[in-house]
Design a protein around this motif. Structure first.
Motif, PDB file in Angstrom:
ATOM      1  N   LYS A   1      -0.317   8.374 -12.209  1.00  0.00           N
ATOM      2  CA  LYS A   1       0.030   9.063 -10.962  1.00  0.00           C
ATOM      3  C   LYS A   1      -1.164   9.920 -10.575  1.00  0.00           C
ATOM      4  CE  LYS A   1       3.408  12.658  -9.689  1.00  0.00           C
ATOM      5  NZ  LYS A   1       4.560  13.418 -10.231  1.00  0.00           N
TER       6      LYS A   1
ATOM      7  N   GLY B   1      -3.614   0.858  -6.026  1.00  0.00           N
ATOM      8  CA  GLY B   1      -2.694   1.983  -5.881  1.00  0.00           C
ATOM      9  C   GLY B   1      -1.675   1.783  -4.777  1.00  0.00           C
ATOM     10  N   ILE B   2      -0.589   2.516  -4.923  1.00  0.00           N
ATOM     11  CA  ILE B   2       0.451   2.532  -3.892  1.00  0.00           C
ATOM     12  C   ILE B   2       0.837   3.984  -3.645  1.00  0.00           C
ATOM     13  CG2 ILE B   2       2.229   2.109  -5.650  1.00  0.00           C
ATOM     14  CD1 ILE B   2       3.902   0.776  -3.457  1.00  0.00           C
ATOM     15  N   THR B   3       0.928   4.351  -2.373  1.00  0.00           N
ATOM     16  CA  THR B   3       1.284   5.717  -2.017  1.00  0.00           C
ATOM     17  C   THR B   3       2.799   5.815  -1.895  1.00  0.00           C
ATOM     18  OG1 THR B   3      -0.789   6.024  -0.823  1.00  0.00           O
ATOM     19  CG2 THR B   3       1.014   7.557  -0.323  1.00  0.00           C
TER      20      THR B   3
ATOM     21  N   ASN C   1      -9.429   4.201  -3.367  1.00  0.00           N
ATOM     22  CA  ASN C   1      -8.480   3.732  -4.370  1.00  0.00           C
ATOM     23  C   ASN C   1      -9.027   2.635  -5.261  1.00  0.00           C
ATOM     24  OD1 ASN C   1      -6.645   5.566  -3.523  1.00  0.00           O
ATOM     25  ND2 ASN C   1      -5.270   4.130  -2.532  1.00  0.00           N
TER      26      ASN C   1
ATOM     27  N   VAL D   1      -0.063   8.974  -5.286  1.00  0.00           N
ATOM     28  CA  VAL D   1      -0.546   7.593  -5.389  1.00  0.00           C
ATOM     29  C   VAL D   1      -0.334   7.131  -6.826  1.00  0.00           C
ATOM     30  CG1 VAL D   1      -2.493   6.026  -5.135  1.00  0.00           C
ATOM     31  CG2 VAL D   1      -2.257   7.989  -3.584  1.00  0.00           C
ATOM     32  N   TYR D   2       0.241   5.959  -6.990  1.00  0.00           N
ATOM     33  CA  TYR D   2       0.523   5.404  -8.315  1.00  0.00           C
ATOM     34  C   TYR D   2      -0.373   4.189  -8.553  1.00  0.00           C
ATOM     35  CZ  TYR D   2       4.510   8.460  -8.658  1.00  0.00           C
ATOM     36  OH  TYR D   2       5.307   9.583  -8.726  1.00  0.00           O
TER      37      TYR D   2
ATOM     38  N   PRO E   1       0.802  -1.231   0.000  1.00  0.00           N
ATOM     39  CA  PRO E   1       0.000   0.000   0.000  1.00  0.00           C
ATOM     40  C   PRO E   1       0.831   1.276   0.000  1.00  0.00           C
ATOM     41  CG  PRO E   1      -0.028  -1.007   2.155  1.00  0.00           C
ATOM     42  CD  PRO E   1       0.703  -1.956   1.262  1.00  0.00           C
ATOM     43  N   SER E   2       2.086   1.170   0.451  1.00  0.00           N
ATOM     44  CA  SER E   2       2.888   2.389   0.533  1.00  0.00           C
ATOM     45  C   SER E   2       4.370   2.075   0.371  1.00  0.00           C
ATOM     46  CB  SER E   2       2.642   3.102   1.866  1.00  0.00           C
ATOM     47  OG  SER E   2       3.050   2.283   2.933  1.00  0.00           O
TER      48      SER E   2
END
Lengths: 114, 114
Positions: free
Chosen positions: A37, A107-109, B41, A87-88, A9-10
Motif C-alpha cells: 500500500k 498499481g491501482i488507486t 507508478n 495506491v495498492y 487503474p482505479s
C-alpha cells in the motif's frame, strides 16, 4: 513486456463494503507474491504476502488469494475503511534468493467513500 | 532502527553533477535493494546487496551508476554526470532473509535534475 499486470487503474467502494483488487502475472517462475500500500510521498508499506504453495493467506481485514493455474491473485479488504484509500501494488519474486528482486504491477488507486 | 531510513528526502542537482543517496536498512536485515520509480507508478529494480556484497546487479545501468554497502555505514547509490532522465524517486528496501520474506521500504529520495 509487463510481467505483473494490474489492469484496472482505479476502484471506488463504499465504506464497510468489500474491496477486491486483482493482479495477473505471466512469469511462471514467480513463487512469492506480495501486496503493498502506498500513500503519496511515502514508500510502499508491506501488507500481506503469499507463497505459491498456498492458495490463501489472511491477516485481519486483508486476505490474499492465489490461483496459480490462472496466474492470478487478488486482495480482499473487508470491511473497507476510508483510511484504506491509497495506491495498492502487487509484486512478485522468484523462488531462489538470486531471483529475489521484486517485479511490480503499475498499481491501482483505491478510493473508499465514507 | 526499525525503519529503513533514506537521506536526503529531496536532492536537486544540475545536469552533469554528481548525486549521492543514502540508505540505512532495518537493523538485523542482511539484504538491501534499490529501486527507481521514474513514472509515478512504475518501479525498476537496480541492484541488491547481501551485507556488503553485491547480490544482483542486473538492473544497474552500466555507466554512471554505482552502489556500495560498507560495514557500519549506510548503503549508498551514486550517480555520476547526472542526466535529466535520472530524475526519479529512488527507493531503498531491506529484508531479513531470502527467499520468501517481504522487503520493507524507506520513504525514498526524490532526485530532481535541472
Amino acid at each position: 513486456d509487463q510481467q505483473v499486470k494490474q489492469n484496472s487503474p482505479s476502484l471506488s467502494v463504499q465504506e464497510g463494503r468489500i474491496s477486491i483488487l486483482n493482479c495477473d502475472y505471466t512469469n511462471s517462475m514467480f513463487d512469492y507474491f506480495l501486496w503493498y500500500k502506498k500513500y503519496p510521498a511515502e514508500g510502499p508499506t508491506f501488507l500481506i504476502s503469499i507463497s505459491s504453495i498456498k492458495d490463501k493467506n489472511e491477516d485481519g481485514r486483508f486476505t490474499v488469494f492465489l490461483n496459480k493455474s490462472a496466474k492470478h491473485l487478488s486482495l480482499h479488504i473487508v470491511p473497507s475503511q476510508p483510511g484504506d484509500s491509497a495506491v495498492y501494488f502487487c509484486a512478485a519474486s522468484g523462488a531462489s534468493g538470486a531471483n529475489s528482486k521484486l517485479t511490480f504491477g503499475k498499481g491501482i488507486t483505491l478510493s473508499v467513500r465514507p | 532502527g526499525e525503519e529503513v531510513a533514506q537521506t536526503p528526502k529531496h536532492l536537486v542537482r544540475g545536469e552533469g553533477q554528481k548525486a549521492k543517496l543514502y540508505c540505512a536498512p532495518i537493523k538485523g536485515h542482511s539484504y538491501v535493494f534499490w529501486y527507481q520509480q521514474v513514472l509515478k507508478n512504475e518501479f525498476k529494480f537496480l541492484i541488491s546487496f547481501q551485507n556488503e556484497n553485491v547480490f544482483d546487479e542486473t538492473g544497474m545501468p552500466k555507466e554512471r551508476f554505482s552502489a556500495k554497502c560498507l560495514p557500519n555505514s549506510p548503503c549508498s547509490l551514486e550517480i555520476q554526470a547526472t542526466k535529466l532522465e535520472d530524475s526519479a524517486v529512488y527507493f531503498c528496501a531491506s529484508s531479513h532473509e531470502l527467499p520468501n520474506q517481504p522487503q520493507h521500504f524507506g520513504d525514498g529520495t526524490r532526485l530532481s535534475i535541472l
